[in-house]
Design a protein around this motif. Structure first.
Motif, PDB file in Angstrom:
ATOM      1  N   GLU A 167       0.835  -1.206   0.000  1.00 20.60           N
ATOM      2  CA  GLU A 167       0.000   0.000   0.000  1.00 20.60           C
ATOM      3  C   GLU A 167       0.870   1.256   0.000  1.00 20.60           C
ATOM      4  OE1 GLU A 167      -3.264   0.215  -0.130  1.00 20.60           O
ATOM      5  OE2 GLU A 167      -4.053  -1.750   0.431  1.00 20.60           O
ATOM      6  N   GLN A 168       1.937   1.244   0.795  1.00 22.82           N
ATOM      7  CA  GLN A 168       2.842   2.391   0.853  1.00 22.82           C
ATOM      8  C   GLN A 168       3.491   2.641  -0.512  1.00 22.82           C
ATOM      9  OE1 GLN A 168       5.599   1.347   3.951  1.00 22.82           O
ATOM     10  NE2 GLN A 168       4.213   1.908   5.635  1.00 22.82           N
ATOM     11  N   GLU A 171       0.841   4.092  -2.989  1.00 24.43           N
ATOM     12  CA  GLU A 171       0.504   5.484  -2.707  1.00 24.43           C
ATOM     13  C   GLU A 171       1.635   6.426  -3.106  1.00 24.43           C
ATOM     14  OE1 GLU A 171      -2.350   6.887  -1.833  1.00 24.43           O
ATOM     15  OE2 GLU A 171      -3.184   4.853  -2.056  1.00 24.43           O
ATOM     16  N   LYS A 172       2.847   5.965  -2.926  1.00 27.55           N
ATOM     17  CA  LYS A 172       4.007   6.811  -3.210  1.00 27.55           C
ATOM     18  C   LYS A 172       4.306   6.907  -4.703  1.00 27.55           C
ATOM     19  CE  LYS A 172       8.663   7.547  -1.302  1.00 27.55           C
ATOM     20  NZ  LYS A 172       9.691   6.996  -0.380  1.00 27.55           N
ATOM     21  N   LYS A 174       2.184   5.538  -7.509  1.00 27.72           N
ATOM     22  CA  LYS A 174       1.122   5.126  -8.430  1.00 27.72           C
ATOM     23  C   LYS A 174       1.113   5.935  -9.731  1.00 27.72           C
ATOM     24  CE  LYS A 174      -2.211   7.978  -5.883  1.00 27.72           C
ATOM     25  NZ  LYS A 174      -3.439   7.936  -5.054  1.00 27.72           N
ATOM     26  N   TYR A 202      -4.738  -2.670  -7.760  1.00 29.27           N
ATOM     27  CA  TYR A 202      -4.024  -1.410  -7.871  1.00 29.27           C
ATOM     28  C   TYR A 202      -4.006  -0.988  -9.338  1.00 29.27           C
ATOM     29  CZ  TYR A 202      -2.557  -2.910  -3.257  1.00 29.27           C
ATOM     30  OH  TYR A 202      -2.566  -3.331  -1.963  1.00 29.27           O
TER      31      TYR A 202
END
Length: 347
Positions: A167-168, A171-172, A174, A202
């Protein structure tokens, strides 16, 4: 004429035609034949009784320590990643290790570009932290880390999904190009299948997944290359997927899948497909056992290898992607070790 390492590195990766490439390879391989005959006593014994230089079968590297350097010259010892039975042991001096590393770098930069991209490693960090001899899997990850930046490891040490890290990473990055790397079966079973089960999707806007190895297990699970790519697109978004083929016995030599789904032989190596019973070369579109030549192994006699893999050559110099050289597919592994070269008669 024998080329120096610097001259080898100046060669264009996929731009020599058949005539040019075969002349270059013949000269380099002949030099390596003589070099290893002079410096590796075991190789010399294995070649006794052969009418001409015989390729070594991969299992020989599990039975013998085949090296053309002294213990003092050994810079690194690589081992194959098999979990059962004996493993191959490959000795590298600093010169050979450097040459293999630089060739790998040049090949991968052709596909990835020279800019280091944010990297998602689809494995556990513990894989590269083991103090015992470096496995082929660990060496593969270590090698690929050079081509990425800010590496995130997608799996926990017990090989379960680390969803927080994933997830990190998303988010960083994408909205930027990313590089993902992993071994095929691990990517499928520990990563993609777990994302599907969790209902996670994703949508990366651009990226590349490079994966290799483990197709035997994939075939046992009835997962084709097309199904693999389709599921990755559904789970990750705009990620281009490229398989690669290589082995620890010819580290540095890597065959990467092009946009049309074919593996390509770079200038420093070549592939022949031979009949399992006679070891005679087969023509295009005929399935047989893969024989690999590489000009990189100088510290050990791995320059001519008869593998335990089945494959088919589709053509040479005429792939729709525009890259010159032979292009091929790997069909799987031999059910048993059926191929024996002249050198296998030694005991």
């Amino acid at each position: 004429m024998h080329l120096s390492n610097e001259q080898l590195l100046e060669l264009p990766i996929y731009a020599l035609n058949k005539t040019q490439k075969q002349a270059f390879l013949a000269s380099q391989l002949s030099f390596l034949d003589n070099h290893h005959l002079q410096h590796c006593g075991m190789y010399q014994r294995l070649q006794q009784g052969c009418e001409s230089i015989s390729p070594l079968t991969v299992p020989l590297f599990k039975e013998f320590l085949l090296t053309s350097i002294t213990a003092e010259e050994q810079h690194r010892l690589l081992t194959s990643s098999g979990t059962q039975g004996p493993t191959s042991k490959i000795t590298l001096d600093s010169e050979t290790a450097q040459l293999q590393s630089r060739v790998l770098t040049k090949t991968l930069q052709h596909w990835l570009g020279k800019q280091r991209l944010p990297m998602l490693v689809i494995d556990a960090k513990a894989t590269i932290q083991k103090k015992a001899g470096m496995s082929a899997r660990a060496a593969g990850i270590q090698g690929m880390l050079f081509f990425g930046r800010d590496p995130h490891f997608a799996l926990n040490d017990d090989m379960t999904l680390n969803i927080e890290v994933i997830e990190q990473f998303f988010e960083k990055y994408k909205d930027t190009p990313v590089f993902m790397f992993g071994f095929t079966f691990i990517v499928w079973q520990q990563f993609i299948q777990q994302l599907v089960q969790m209902g996670k999707r994703y949508s990366f806007t651009k990226g590349m997944l490079l994966h290799g190895g483990g197709w035997k297990k994939m075939q046992q699970s009835a997962v084709s290359n097309d199904v693999f790519k389709q599921q990755i697109a559904q789970s990750l978004g705009a990620i281009s997927v490229h398989d690669y083929y290589g082995m620890v016995e010819q580290t540095g030599t890597i065959y990467i899948e092009c946009e049309h789904g074919y593996l390509h032989a770079p200038v420093w190596s070549d592939i022949t497909v031979v009949d399992a019973a006679t070891a005679e070369p087969l023509g295009n579109n005929q399935a047989g056992v893969i024989l690999l030549n590489s000009v990189l192994p100088k510290s050990y006699p791995g320059h001519r290898l008869l593998t335990e893999d089945l494959g088919v050559i589709h053509g040479e110099d005429d792939c729709a992607c525009g890259r010159l050289g032979k292009y091929f597919s790997v069909l799987g592994r031999l059910a048993k070790s059926q191929v024996r070269g002249c050198s296998d008669t030694f005991s």
